[in-house]
Enzyme design. Structure first.
Site, PDB file in Angstrom:
ATOM      1  N   HIS A 197      22.765   4.880  -9.490  1.00  0.00           N
ATOM      2  CA  HIS A 197      23.669   3.754  -9.779  1.00  0.00           C
ATOM      3  C   HIS A 197      23.456   2.414  -8.778  1.00  0.00           C
ATOM      4  O   HIS A 197      23.415   1.328  -9.321  1.00  0.00           O
ATOM      5  CB  HIS A 197      25.142   4.164  -9.564  1.00  0.00           C
ATOM      6  CG  HIS A 197      26.103   3.337 -10.294  1.00  0.00           C
ATOM      7  ND1 HIS A 197      27.187   2.821  -9.585  1.00  0.00           N
ATOM      8  CD2 HIS A 197      26.164   2.828 -11.300  1.00  0.00           C
ATOM      9  CE1 HIS A 197      27.966   2.110 -10.365  1.00  0.00           C
ATOM     10  NE2 HIS A 197      27.488   1.853 -11.612  1.00  0.00           N
ATOM     11  N   HIS A 201      22.080  -1.308 -10.029  1.00  0.00           N
ATOM     12  CA  HIS A 201      22.559  -2.769  -9.707  1.00  0.00           C
ATOM     13  C   HIS A 201      21.850  -3.681  -8.817  1.00  0.00           C
ATOM     14  O   HIS A 201      22.050  -4.757  -8.780  1.00  0.00           O
ATOM     15  CB  HIS A 201      23.940  -2.325  -9.203  1.00  0.00           C
ATOM     16  CG  HIS A 201      25.068  -2.050 -10.178  1.00  0.00           C
ATOM     17  ND1 HIS A 201      25.761  -3.047 -11.062  1.00  0.00           N
ATOM     18  CD2 HIS A 201      25.514  -0.738 -10.760  1.00  0.00           C
ATOM     19  CE1 HIS A 201      26.392  -2.363 -11.876  1.00  0.00           C
ATOM     20  NE2 HIS A 201      26.270  -1.099 -11.940  1.00  0.00           N
ATOM     21  N   HIS A 226      25.239   2.536 -19.092  1.00  0.00           N
ATOM     22  CA  HIS A 226      26.688   3.111 -18.655  1.00  0.00           C
ATOM     23  C   HIS A 226      27.231   3.945 -19.712  1.00  0.00           C
ATOM     24  O   HIS A 226      27.670   4.929 -19.563  1.00  0.00           O
ATOM     25  CB  HIS A 226      27.643   1.840 -18.281  1.00  0.00           C
ATOM     26  CG  HIS A 226      27.228   1.274 -16.966  1.00  0.00           C
ATOM     27  ND1 HIS A 226      26.469   0.266 -16.615  1.00  0.00           N
ATOM     28  CD2 HIS A 226      27.589   1.652 -15.521  1.00  0.00           C
ATOM     29  CE1 HIS A 226      26.425  -0.144 -15.405  1.00  0.00           C
ATOM     30  NE2 HIS A 226      27.228   0.758 -14.774  1.00  0.00           N
ATOM     31  N   GLU A 336      30.737  -7.596 -18.478  1.00  0.00           N
ATOM     32  CA  GLU A 336      30.503  -7.084 -17.144  1.00  0.00           C
ATOM     33  C   GLU A 336      31.311  -7.644 -16.004  1.00  0.00           C
ATOM     34  O   GLU A 336      31.858  -7.214 -15.226  1.00  0.00           O
ATOM     35  CB  GLU A 336      29.013  -7.105 -16.749  1.00  0.00           C
ATOM     36  CG  GLU A 336      28.574  -6.703 -15.439  1.00  0.00           C
ATOM     37  CD  GLU A 336      27.322  -6.773 -15.164  1.00  0.00           C
ATOM     38  OE1 GLU A 336      26.408  -6.990 -15.973  1.00  0.00           O
ATOM     39  OE2 GLU A 336      26.795  -6.405 -13.773  1.00  0.00           O
ATOM     40  N   HIS A 351      35.089  -6.302 -16.579  1.00  0.00           N
ATOM     41  CA  HIS A 351      34.754  -4.909 -15.912  1.00  0.00           C
ATOM     42  C   HIS A 351      34.726  -4.784 -14.368  1.00  0.00           C
ATOM     43  O   HIS A 351      35.395  -4.121 -13.779  1.00  0.00           O
ATOM     44  CB  HIS A 351      33.083  -4.658 -16.329  1.00  0.00           C
ATOM     45  CG  HIS A 351      32.413  -3.902 -15.286  1.00  0.00           C
ATOM     46  ND1 HIS A 351      31.512  -4.589 -14.383  1.00  0.00           N
ATOM     47  CD2 HIS A 351      32.455  -2.654 -14.923  1.00  0.00           C
ATOM     48  CE1 HIS A 351      31.064  -3.656 -13.722  1.00  0.00           C
ATOM     49  NE2 HIS A 351      31.557  -2.411 -13.930  1.00  0.00           N
ATOM     50  N   HIS A 355      37.243  -2.644 -11.711  1.00  0.00           N
ATOM     51  CA  HIS A 355      36.891  -1.913 -10.694  1.00  0.00           C
ATOM     52  C   HIS A 355      37.903  -2.339  -9.384  1.00  0.00           C
ATOM     53  O   HIS A 355      38.346  -1.759  -8.809  1.00  0.00           O
ATOM     54  CB  HIS A 355      35.389  -2.405 -10.180  1.00  0.00           C
ATOM     55  CG  HIS A 355      34.593  -1.538 -10.724  1.00  0.00           C
ATOM     56  ND1 HIS A 355      34.016  -0.234 -10.493  1.00  0.00           N
ATOM     57  CD2 HIS A 355      33.589  -1.525 -12.077  1.00  0.00           C
ATOM     58  CE1 HIS A 355      32.979   0.388 -10.994  1.00  0.00           C
ATOM     59  NE2 HIS A 355      32.864  -0.564 -12.130  1.00  0.00           N
ATOM     60  N   HIS A 391      34.983   2.873 -17.283  1.00  0.00           N
ATOM     61  CA  HIS A 391      33.915   2.656 -18.049  1.00  0.00           C
ATOM     62  C   HIS A 391      33.880   3.382 -19.448  1.00  0.00           C
ATOM     63  O   HIS A 391      33.059   2.612 -20.511  1.00  0.00           O
ATOM     64  CB  HIS A 391      32.513   3.204 -17.358  1.00  0.00           C
ATOM     65  CG  HIS A 391      31.886   1.951 -16.354  1.00  0.00           C
ATOM     66  ND1 HIS A 391      31.203   1.201 -17.008  1.00  0.00           N
ATOM     67  CD2 HIS A 391      32.195   1.945 -15.135  1.00  0.00           C
ATOM     68  CE1 HIS A 391      30.929   0.205 -15.949  1.00  0.00           C
ATOM     69  NE2 HIS A 391      31.520   0.797 -15.005  1.00  0.00           N
TER      70      HIS A 391
HETATM   71 CU1  CUO Z   1      27.867   0.250 -12.594  1.00  0.00          CU
HETATM   72 CU2  CUO Z   1      31.075  -0.629 -13.196  1.00  0.00          CU
HETATM   73  O1  CUO Z   1      29.734   0.189 -12.052  1.00  0.00           O
HETATM   74  O2  CUO Z   1      28.959  -0.989 -13.354  1.00  0.00           O
END
Ligand code: CUO
Length: 676
Positions: A197, A201, A226, A336, A351, A355, A391
Site C-alpha cells: 500500500h 501511493h 482499492h 481521492e 477520501h 482518513h 474505502h
Molecule cells: Cu490507499 Cu485511502 O489509503 O488510499
C-alpha cells in the site's frame, strides 16, 4: 539510501563523505568525532560534491521533525510536492545525490523518505537506485515493539557482525479473540500488505509536479486497486465466518470498531494512538484548520448527484460526461482527491479528509496533543478495520457509477471461434496429483530490520513473522481455436466466492463485486487445441516475497543490469504469500473463472517501447513510464453488470469463458522457513 554508513555490493561498509557545509548545527560541533568514527569503520568513502547554491527549505518547516507526516493531510502533501519538485530539478546524478544528502537531516525524516523515494522512482538517471525498503527504514511502523527491546538486548550481547539472530514477532498482538475483527488481523497487519500500500501511493502520488502525478488512468487505478483490496477483504471475512463489511455510509453514527495499534511512530517513539469502540467522529479543529463533518457530507452529496446525472462540473463550469471510457478515471481522481481532480473547490477532498477525520477522532481538537492514528498514514492505514469500512463506502460510490453503465453486451464479452475447454488448478508437487483443491497454511519468514534500528547492532537482525501462505500451484487451461487462423487473446483469471459467511448463495451481481483477480496474461492461440500452463508465481497482481522484503546491499542482488533495476524498483505489488484467501479447514468452495478476451479490444499501443521494468504486478501497479497495459475497463468483465443471472448461465452463454468449482483448504500449522 543516504544513510551515513551503508553496505556495498560486496558487504563492505561505505560512508558518504559530505562537505563541511553540509553538517547541520546539531552535528557541526561533533563533526570531527563523527568523521573519525566513520573513517575507521568503513571500507569506502564516497565523496559528495558541494552545492553551488543551498536550497531554501523554509517551506518544509511547518512539518517539524517529530511530527508524523501524512499524505492525506493537504498541507503536508503540498510540502511533499515542493520537496519532490526540488529533488527532480538537479540535472546530474551527482547533484541529485548531493542535494538529497544536504536535505536529509534538515527535514522531517518520513517526509524525506517519501519525497526521496518518489524522486528516485521518477528521475531518468536513477533507474538503478534502490527505493528504500520501507519496512527496513521504519520497522517500527510494521512490527510489535517488544521486538526492538529484544533486538537491543541482542545487539549488546552479540559482537560478531556476521551472526544471524532471529527474533519472533508475536502473532495476534493487537487484540484478544473477544474482538471478532481480530480474526482478520493476519490480513490487516501483514507486513507485505502494508508495504504494498505504501509503494502504491509512492508510485501514484496525489500531489506534485505533473510528471509525477499525471499518469495514464491514475484515477481509475486508484479505484481498481482499492476495490480489489475490498473484494479480497470481504472474501477473507467469509473464510473467517464474518459478514461482509458495513460500508461507513453514515459518518454521524459512532464507529463500532475500536483499534489499538501498539506499534511505535517512527519519529517520536510514542505508540500510535488507539481508538475506543463506538467513537463518534467529530469536526476536526487543529493547527488553525477546521474540517467539518458537514463538509464531507456536502462533498458526498455532490459526488452522488454528479454520478446520478451522468456528468461532473469542472472548475470553469463546463460539464464533463461520465462515460464508459473516462468516467471512472475522472471519478477516481475527484474522490481521492488528487491534483487531477476536475474541481477540488466543489467536490472537495473526500477520501483524504475521511482518513483524517477518522485518524484524529481520538483527539479532534488537539487538546491532548496527540498525533494521528494509523489511518493517517499510508504505511499503517490498512491495519485498522475502519480502513475497509471507509474505502468500502468509496467503493459503493464507484459502484453506483458502474451500475449506471449499460450491461455488458454479447459483443463486449464474446470471442467467436474461441472455446475454453478446461480451466483447472493443480498443486505443483512431484509426488501428488491434486487437482482443483488449493492449500493454505501459516508460514514463518524473516525480514531484516537492522537498517532501521538506531542502535546499530551490526550485522542483521531478523524478525520472524508469521503470515498466510499457500502451496505452489498452476493453472491448466485448454482452449480450442476453431477459426482456422492464429488468434491472440488475453487470459483473465478470477476467483469468485459462491456463498456468504452463512452459506447463502451469492447472486452474480454480488459475485462480480467480490471477484478476486488472480492473473491476466496474453496468449497466442494456434488453430485447433491449445494447452496453457501458467504458474501462480507469474501472477499479474503479485510480487515475490524477496521483492516485498528485499535487503539493501549484500551479495544476493542480481548482476544483470535489467534484473537489478527491476529488483530495486518494484516494491509495488500484492505480496505473493497473500495471493489466495485463507479458505477453511473443512474446505471453502469457490469458482475459478477463466476468460479469453479478444485481443483486438485489449491491445494498447505503447509509445514507449523500452522493456518493461516491474511489469509483474501490472494489474495493480501499471507499468513504469508506460500506458496501463490493458485497454479494457479495469476489472473487466466484472466491473459492470453482466447479461446473466448466474455465473453458470454466463459461462454457458459464452464459449470463451469457463468456470470450475474449486476448494481452498486451510491447514492450521506453522511452517518455519529460512529465507536468506
Ligand atoms: Cu490507499 Cu485511502 O489509503 O488510499
Amino acid at each position: 539510501p543516504l544513510e551515513p554508513v551503508f553496505a556495498t555490493r560486496d558487504n563492505g561498509k561505505a560512508v558518504l563523505d559530505v562537505p563541511d557545509s553540509f553538517y547541520t548545527e546539531q552535528y557541526a560541533e561533533v563533526k570531527e568525532e563523527i568523521q573519525n568514527r566513520f573513517g575507521e569503520e568503513v571500507d569506502v568513502k564516497i565523496p559528495i560534491r558541494d552545492l553551488r547554491k543551498k536550497p531554501n527549505l523554509d517551506f518544509a518547516k511547518p512539518l517539524t521533525k517529530r511530527r508524523q507526516f501524512s499524505l492525506f493531510y493537504a498541507p503536508h502533501r503540498r510540502i511533499a510536492a515542493q520537496l519532490i519538485q526540488l529533488l527532480l530539478e538537479p540535472t546530474t546524478e551527482e547533484d541529485f545525490i548531493a542535494l538529497a544528502a544536504y536535505v536529509k537531516d534538515r527535514v522531517n525524516a518520513f517526509l524525506f523518505q517519501y519525497a526521496f523515494s518518489v524522486a528516485v522512482q521518477h528521475r531518468k538517471d536513477t533507474s538503478n537506485f534502490q527505493v528504500p525498503v520501507i519496512v527496513e527504514q521504519f520497522p517500527q511502523n510494521f512490527v510489535e515493539p517488544s521486538v526492538f527491546q529484544e533486538a537491543r538486548a541482542e545487539g549488546k550481547l552479540v559482537t560478531d557482525p556476521g551472526s544471524r539472530r532471529r527474533i519472533d514477532i508475536p502473532q495476534n498482538f493487537t487484540a484478544s479473540d473477544r474482538e471478532e475483527e481480530q480474526r482478520l488481523s493476519y490480513f490487516r497487519e501483514d507486513i507485505g500488505v502494508n508495504s504494498h500500500h505504501w509503494h502504491w501511493h509512492l508510485v501514484y502520488p496525489g500531489s506534485g509536479p505533473d510528471e509525477v502525478v499525471r499518469k495514464d488512468r491514475r484515477g481509475e487505478l486508484f479505484y481498481y486497486m482499492h476495490h480489489q483490496l475490498m473484494a479480497r477483504y470481504n472474501v477473507e471475512r467469509f473464510c473467517n465466518a464474518l459478514a461482509k463489511l458495513q460500508p461507513l455510509n453514515n459518518i454521524r453514527e459512532p464507529v463500532e470498531e475500536g483499534y489499538f495499534p501498539k506499534i511505535l511512530c517512527s519519529l517520536n517513539s510514542r505508540t500510535y494512538p488507539g481508538r475506543v469502540a463506538k467513537t463518534s467522529l467529530k469536526d476536526i479543529d487543529r493547527d488553525g484548520r477546521v474540517l467539518e463533518l458537514a463538509d464531507i457530507e456536502r462533498w458526498i452529496n455532490r459526488v452522488v448527484q454528479s454520478i446520478d446525472q451522468g456528468y461532473v462540473t469542472d472548475s470553469r463550469g463546463n460539464n464533463i460526461p461520465l462515460d464508459e471510457i473516462k468516467g471512472i478515471d475522472i471519478l477516481g481522481d475527484l474522490i481521492e482527491s488528487s491534483d487531477l481532480s476536475v474541481n477540488p473547490g466543489f467536490y472537495g477532498d473526500l477520501h483524504n479528509q475521511g482518513h483524517n477525520v477518522i485518524s484524529f477522532s481520538h483527539d479532534p481538537d488537539n487538546r491532548f496533543l496527540e498525533d494521528f492514528g494509523v489511518m493517517g498514514d499510508v504505511t499503517t492505514a490498512m491495519r485498522d478495520p475502519i480502513f475497509y469500512r471507509w474505502h468500502g463506502y468509496l467503493d459503493v460510490l464507484f459502484n453506483r457509477f458502474k451500475e449506471k453503465l449499460p450491461v455488458y453486451s454479447a459483443p463486449d464479452l464474446g470471442y467467436a471461434g474461441v472455446t475454453v475447454t478446461r480451466a483447472d488448478v493443480r498443486i505443483i508437487s512431484a509426488t501428488k496429483n491434486i487437482i482443483n483443491t488449493l492449500l493454505t497454511y501459516w508460514e514463518k519468514s524473516d525480514v531484516d530490520l537492522a537498517a532501521g534500528l538506531d542502535f546499530g547492532p551490526g550485522g542483521s537482525v531478523y524478525a520472524l513473522f508469521t503470515h498466510l501462505q499457500h502451496s505452489p500451484f498452476e493453472y491448466l487451461i485448454e482452449v480450442n481455436n476453431e477459426s482456422g487462423t492464429p488468434k491472440r487473446g488475453t487470459c483473465r483469471i478470477f476467483l469468485c466466492p459462491i456463498t456468504d459467511e452463512r452459506g447463502t448463495p451469492l447472486t452474480l451481481n454480488e459475485q462480480r463485486q467480490l471477484a478476486i483477480e488472480l492473473d491476466k496474461f496474453n496468449v497466442n492461440l494456434m488453430p485447433g487445441p491449445n494447452k496453457i500452463t501458467q504458474s501462480y508465481s507469474n501472477s499479474s497482481v503479485t510480487i515475490p516475497y524477496e521483492r516485498s522484503f528485499r535487503r539493501i546491499g549484500g551479495d544476493h542482488l542480481p548482476t544483470d543490469p535489467q534484473k537489478l533495476a527491476e529488483f530495486r524498483f518494484c516494491g509495488c505489488g500484492w505480496p505473493a504469500h497473500m495471493l489466495l484467501p485463507k479458505g477453511k479447514p473443512q474446505g471453502m468452495p469457490f469458482e475459478l473463472f477463466v476468460m479469453i478476451s479478444d485481443y483486438e479490444g485489449d491491445a494498447v499501443l505503447q509509445k514507449n517501447n523500452a522493456p518493461d521494468v516491474c511489469g509483474d504486478a501490472a494489474s495493480f501497479c501499471g507499468l513504469k513510464d508506460k500506458l496501463y497495459p490493458d485497454k479494457r475497463a479495469m476489472g473487466y468483465p466484472f466491473d459492470r453488470r453482466l447479461p446473466a443471472d448466474t455465473l453458470t448461465a454466463l459461462t454457458e452463454n459464452f464459449s470463451n469463458m469457463k468456470k470450475t468449482p474449486i476448494k481452498i483448504i486451510f491447514n492450521d500449522e506453522v511452517i518455519d522457513r529460512k529465507r536468506n
